[in-house]
Design an enzyme around this catalytic site. Structure first.
Site, PDB file in Angstrom:
ATOM      1  N   CYS A 190       2.571  -5.542   6.362  1.00 54.98           N
ATOM      2  CA  CYS A 190       4.161  -6.092   6.074  1.00 54.98           C
ATOM      3  C   CYS A 190       4.810  -5.368   7.250  1.00 54.98           C
ATOM      4  CB  CYS A 190       4.429  -5.479   4.624  1.00 54.98           C
ATOM      5  SG  CYS A 190       6.033  -5.157   4.465  1.00 54.98           S
TER       6      CYS A 190
ATOM      7  N   CYS B 263       7.794  -3.060   6.046  1.00 45.65           N
ATOM      8  CA  CYS B 263       7.012  -1.711   5.841  1.00 45.65           C
ATOM      9  C   CYS B 263       7.030  -0.880   6.826  1.00 45.65           C
ATOM     10  CB  CYS B 263       5.818  -2.008   5.021  1.00 45.65           C
ATOM     11  SG  CYS B 263       6.056  -3.038   3.429  1.00 45.65           S
TER      12      CYS B 263
END
Length: 105
Positions: A31, A34
């Site tokens: 991600c 993230c």
């Protein structure tokens, strides 16, 4: 620094060991947002030793993600005395993280 990777096996025990405020970062290694949030969490963990910070990889602990209704990553879950009090979806700045933490203290 108080940043601990947790799994389904040790999540409850870790959370019980964190009196006061704890922040759980539900993330995935693939991600992008993230990855942007990771240094913010690391810096906050160093600057705020009174707050316990945890990281949960949703691919390694999908049952934890389901139990907290994490539908998107990153999701930050804020706990106070072991109880979920707030969630925030998406990457945040250090200042925004600080405001979120202060709102649950």
């Amino acid at each position: 620094m108080s940043l601990i990777h947790v799994t389904s096996k040790n999540f409850e025990k870790a959370l019980q060991a964190a009196p006061g405020v704890a922040v759980v970062d539900f993330f995935a290694t693939w991600c992008g947002p993230c990855k942007m949030l990771a240094p913010v969490i690391e810096e906050a963990a160093e600057d705020m030793p009174e707050i316990q910070f945890y990281k949960v990889d949703v691919d390694e602990a999908p049952e934890l993600a389901r139990s907290f209704k994490v539908m998107s990553v990153p999701t930050l879950a804020f706990f106070k005395n072991g109880e979920l009090v707030k969630k925030n979806v998406g990457a945040v700045s250090y200042e925004e993280l600080e405001e979120l933490i202060n709102s649950v203290k």
